[in-house]
Design a protein around this motif. Structure first.
Motif, mmCIF file in Angstrom:
data_model
loop_
_atom_site.group_PDB
_atom_site.id
_atom_site.type_symbol
_atom_site.label_atom_id
_atom_site.label_comp_id
_atom_site.label_asym_id
_atom_site.label_seq_id
_atom_site.Cartn_x
_atom_site.Cartn_y
_atom_site.Cartn_z
ATOM 1 N N HIS A 371 0.832 -1.200 0.000
ATOM 2 C CA HIS A 371 0.000 0.000 0.000
ATOM 3 C C HIS A 371 0.872 1.257 0.000
ATOM 4 O O HIS A 371 0.582 2.211 0.711
ATOM 5 N N ARG A 372 1.893 1.301 -0.769
ATOM 6 C CA ARG A 372 2.878 2.373 -0.632
ATOM 7 C C ARG A 372 2.893 3.284 -1.855
ATOM 8 O O ARG A 372 3.029 2.833 -2.987
ATOM 9 N N GLY A 373 2.753 4.615 -1.604
ATOM 10 C CA GLY A 373 2.936 5.597 -2.659
ATOM 11 C C GLY A 373 1.955 5.484 -3.795
ATOM 12 O O GLY A 373 2.348 5.444 -4.963
ATOM 13 N N ARG A 374 0.650 5.485 -3.477
ATOM 14 C CA ARG A 374 -0.358 5.334 -4.527
ATOM 15 C C ARG A 374 -1.677 5.918 -4.052
ATOM 16 O O ARG A 374 -1.858 6.224 -2.874
ATOM 17 N N PHE A 375 -2.622 6.067 -4.993
ATOM 18 C CA PHE A 375 -3.950 6.591 -4.702
ATOM 19 C C PHE A 375 -4.975 5.467 -4.837
ATOM 20 O O PHE A 375 -5.426 5.157 -5.945
ATOM 21 N N PRO A 376 -5.383 4.817 -3.745
ATOM 22 C CA PRO A 376 -6.378 3.750 -3.850
ATOM 23 C C PRO A 376 -7.777 4.313 -4.099
ATOM 24 O O PRO A 376 -8.099 5.433 -3.703
ATOM 25 N N VAL A 377 -8.587 3.513 -4.750
ATOM 26 C CA VAL A 377 -10.009 3.802 -4.950
ATOM 27 C C VAL A 377 -10.788 2.727 -4.213
ATOM 28 O O VAL A 377 -10.567 1.534 -4.426
ATOM 29 N N LEU A 378 -11.701 3.155 -3.336
ATOM 30 C CA LEU A 378 -12.447 2.212 -2.503
ATOM 31 C C LEU A 378 -13.938 2.394 -2.736
ATOM 32 O O LEU A 378 -14.395 3.468 -3.147
ATOM 33 N N ASP A 379 -14.712 1.347 -2.462
ATOM 34 C CA ASP A 379 -16.161 1.476 -2.536
ATOM 35 C C ASP A 379 -16.688 2.018 -1.207
ATOM 36 O O ASP A 379 -15.907 2.341 -0.297
ATOM 37 N N LEU A 380 -17.993 2.116 -1.067
ATOM 38 C CA LEU A 380 -18.570 2.732 0.132
ATOM 39 C C LEU A 380 -18.521 1.819 1.345
ATOM 40 O O LEU A 380 -18.861 2.247 2.449
ATOM 41 N N ALA A 381 -18.083 0.577 1.150
ATOM 42 C CA ALA A 381 -17.790 -0.293 2.293
ATOM 43 C C ALA A 381 -16.317 -0.222 2.662
ATOM 44 O O ALA A 381 -15.849 -0.951 3.535
ATOM 45 N N MET A 382 -15.563 0.638 1.949
ATOM 46 C CA MET A 382 -14.134 0.885 2.157
ATOM 47 C C MET A 382 -13.282 -0.331 1.782
ATOM 48 O O MET A 382 -12.244 -0.604 2.388
ATOM 49 N N ALA A 383 -13.728 -1.038 0.752
ATOM 50 C CA ALA A 383 -12.939 -2.119 0.181
ATOM 51 C C ALA A 383 -12.272 -1.622 -1.097
ATOM 52 O O ALA A 383 -12.856 -0.846 -1.862
ATOM 53 N N ASP A 384 -11.046 -2.076 -1.362
ATOM 54 C CA ASP A 384 -10.318 -1.667 -2.559
ATOM 55 C C ASP A 384 -11.031 -2.143 -3.818
ATOM 56 O O ASP A 384 -11.450 -3.302 -3.903
ATOM 57 N N VAL A 385 -11.150 -1.239 -4.786
ATOM 58 C CA VAL A 385 -11.724 -1.624 -6.072
ATOM 59 C C VAL A 385 -10.820 -1.252 -7.236
ATOM 60 O O VAL A 385 -10.867 -1.890 -8.288
ATOM 61 N N ASP A 386 -9.978 -0.211 -7.080
ATOM 62 C CA ASP A 386 -9.149 0.241 -8.185
ATOM 63 C C ASP A 386 -8.002 1.098 -7.659
ATOM 64 O O ASP A 386 -7.874 1.317 -6.445
ATOM 65 N N LEU A 387 -7.211 1.616 -8.601
ATOM 66 C CA LEU A 387 -6.166 2.592 -8.301
ATOM 67 C C LEU A 387 -6.308 3.773 -9.248
ATOM 68 O O LEU A 387 -6.658 3.598 -10.430
ATOM 69 N N LEU A 388 -6.049 4.959 -8.740
ATOM 70 C CA LEU A 388 -6.016 6.145 -9.583
ATOM 71 C C LEU A 388 -4.685 6.176 -10.312
ATOM 72 O O LEU A 388 -3.626 6.043 -9.691
ATOM 73 N N ASP A 389 -4.726 6.323 -11.619
ATOM 74 C CA ASP A 389 -3.516 6.325 -12.434
ATOM 75 C C ASP A 389 -2.993 7.750 -12.525
ATOM 76 O O ASP A 389 -3.375 8.523 -13.406
ATOM 77 N N ALA A 390 -2.116 8.111 -11.582
ATOM 78 C CA ALA A 390 -1.588 9.473 -11.507
ATOM 79 C C ALA A 390 -0.234 9.460 -10.823
ATOM 80 O O ALA A 390 0.023 8.618 -9.960
ATOM 81 N N PRO A 391 0.665 10.374 -11.192
ATOM 82 C CA PRO A 391 1.943 10.474 -10.487
ATOM 83 C C PRO A 391 1.711 10.726 -8.999
ATOM 84 O O PRO A 391 0.762 11.429 -8.625
ATOM 85 N N TYR A 392 2.582 10.154 -8.175
ATOM 86 C CA TYR A 392 2.436 10.286 -6.731
ATOM 87 C C TYR A 392 3.573 11.149 -6.200
ATOM 88 O O TYR A 392 4.712 10.689 -6.086
ATOM 89 N N PRO A 393 3.290 12.432 -5.869
ATOM 90 C CA PRO A 393 4.351 13.296 -5.339
ATOM 91 C C PRO A 393 4.816 12.832 -3.958
ATOM 92 O O PRO A 393 4.276 11.891 -3.373
ATOM 93 N N THR A 394 5.821 13.515 -3.430
ATOM 94 C CA THR A 394 6.337 13.185 -2.106
ATOM 95 C C THR A 394 5.341 13.543 -1.020
ATOM 96 O O THR A 394 4.360 14.241 -1.247
ATOM 97 N N ASN A 395 5.612 13.101 0.211
ATOM 98 C CA ASN A 395 4.776 13.313 1.369
ATOM 99 C C ASN A 395 3.484 12.522 1.231
ATOM 100 O O ASN A 395 3.493 11.393 0.779
ATOM 101 N N LEU A 396 2.333 13.098 1.611
ATOM 102 C CA LEU A 396 1.039 12.413 1.565
ATOM 103 C C LEU A 396 0.050 13.261 0.767
ATOM 104 O O LEU A 396 -0.823 13.921 1.331
ATOM 105 N N PRO A 397 0.185 13.293 -0.552
ATOM 106 C CA PRO A 397 -0.668 14.147 -1.382
ATOM 107 C C PRO A 397 -2.108 13.653 -1.421
ATOM 108 O O PRO A 397 -2.368 12.463 -1.519
ATOM 109 N N TRP A 398 -3.057 14.595 -1.317
ATOM 110 C CA TRP A 398 -4.473 14.224 -1.373
ATOM 111 C C TRP A 398 -4.948 14.136 -2.821
ATOM 112 O O TRP A 398 -4.574 14.972 -3.647
#
Length: 445
Positions: A371-398
């Motif tokens: 679960h490192r350095g990525r943007f997860p996409v979750l459903d409304l039960a907070m289960a993983d469903v996908d990943l956002l395909d985008a560059p991941y800057p340093t720190n904890l970008p929203w």
């Protein structure tokens, strides 16, 4: 779904005095009244003699003497000259500055790389800087040659969110959008505050600052990590009480509740412009079975007569994960789900993509390997469903995204520091803008 996001611009506004919030601008020496609503102010001058602030019988001044930056702290009876042991030396400064951010007073010089902090002092044991009566009587002193003073601006921006309507759509002003951000101060989270920005094209303009009163403590706080929501003809403002948060002094304090929580304000004022102090109440976030000692990062959306509230829950400092609550009103929420398998994930954001409401988040680089350095996409039960395909800057970008006329826009941030080594962690970051054109592709994969 959506195509891949790509970085199109980085911005880094750095202002000791916000350009649109100058209250004093003089060309001669003198001391003048400068009443303020919150302890977030700055003053600059081209003179090495430097500016001073007078607050509640105390005088705080910055100056350069023989290449050494000095911070003077006086109360009418005693006076102290404070210098940093390691960082007080400066070469060829072109200006001198002084800021008050929360309880911290900081002396600055403008060098070749920009504004650099050379001395800093915490005033918590000296006076109550958050007292509104004292702030209303604040005075600024400028040396021969004058200078400018007004509301403090920022060293960097983080915790970026689009200002939205209740249903989660970005608030529009023609082609312009609006953002809230945490305006970083000279140090840790208690030096920062909430700001509002107008985003037009790929440029951002600082238009407002929001400060908060707490339901359980007197004074004005620079709370931040805020979501601003247009609800009918008024505003809902959900924020996190970072304004007086201190890092745990020991490992024993890592599991001790620190009072960090989410509050809610309502206002009919024009919160997109000017400076505002808002009265808040607790936003009761359910944490059933989460072993939660703190909550932050609220995001509010109303869908089909029900409120959805994304937030972050911490088991200890700093071990945290995203969660989702829902209910018929903001005072009647139940826990809907939580991604408890995370330990460094925040920025919980609700968004509708192709008619489906999903939860975006940010898995920090301190997360487990999976679960490192990525943007997860979750459903409304907070289960993983996908990943956002985008560059991941340093720190904890929203992952704040909004649909615009020619595709999708993402506004986020990175961890780039500013202001010199004396300040340590908390001065980040660059505002990072990304675009995804069209509507076909595999952003969610």
């Amino acid at each position: 779904m959506l195509p891949r996001f790509e970085v199109v611009r980085r911005l880094r506004p750095v202002d000791l005095v916000a350009p649109g919030a100058v209250q004093v601008e003089v060309a001669t020496a003198g001391t003048v009244p400068m009443p303020v609503v919150a302890p977030y102010v700055g003053a600059t001058t081209s003179s090495p003699a430097g500016p001073a602030l007078h607050l509640a019988g105390h005088r705080f001044a910055a100056s350069v003497r023989d290449g050494s930056v000095v911070l003077d702290v006086a109360d009418g009876r005693t006076s102290r000259e404070l210098r940093s042991r390691r960082f007080h030396r400066t070469v060829g400064p072109s200006a001198t500055g002084l800021t008050l951010t929360g309880t911290h007073v900081t002396a600055w010089v403008r060098e070749g790389s920009g504004w650099v902090a050379r001395a800093r002092h915490d005033l918590r044991e000296v006076l109550d800087t958050r007292d509104e009566a004292a702030l209303a009587d604040l005075r600024v002193e400028l040396p021969e040659g004058g200078g400018v003073a007004g509301r403090f601006g920022q060293l960097g921006l983080r915790d970026v969110r689009f200002v939205t309507t209740e249903d989660g759509r970005p608030l529009r002003d023609g082609r312009a959008l609006w953002l809230t951000a945490t305006s970083a101060g000279p140090g840790f989270f208690d030096t920062a505050h909430t700001s509002v920005w107008r985003l037009e094209g790929l440029g951002a303009t600082h238009t407002a600052d929001l400060f908060f009163r707490r339901p359980d403590r007197p004074g004005v706080f620079g709370d931040h990590a805020t979501h601003l929501v247009r609800s009918g003809g008024s505003w809902l403002v959900a924020t996190s009480t970072w304004g007086d948060f201190e890092k745990p002094a020991s490992r024993a304090g890592r599991r001790t509740p620190a009072g960090l929580r989410v509050t809610l304000a309502e206002s009919d004022a024009d919160l997109l412009h000017g400076a505002h102090v808002l009265d808040t109440r607790e936003l009761p976030l359910p944490n059933d079975g989460l072993r939660s000692i703190a909550t932050w990062d609220p995001h509010l959306v109303r869908r089909d007569g029900e409120w959805l509230v994304g937030f972050v829950s911490a088991r200890r400092f700093f071990d945290f994960h995203p969660a989702l609550a829902s209910g018929p009103s903001l005072d009647d929420l139940r826990l809907r789900g939580a991604a408890t398998d995370r330990r460094s994930t925040e920025g919980t954001t609700l968004v509708e993509v192709d008619g489906r409401t999903v939860v975006l988040a940010s898995d920090g680089r301190d997360s487990r390997r999976a679960h490192r350095g990525r943007f997860p996409v979750l459903d409304l039960a907070m289960a993983d469903v996908d990943l956002l395909d985008a560059p991941y800057p340093t720190n904890l970008p929203w992952p704040s995204i909004a649909q615009v006329d020619d595709g999708w826009l993402m506004a986020t941030f990175d961890g780039t520091p500013r202001g010199g080594r004396i300040l340590g962690y908390g001065t980040h970051g660059d505002l990072v803008l990304m675009r995804a054109k069209g509507s076909a592709g595999s952003t969610l994969r």
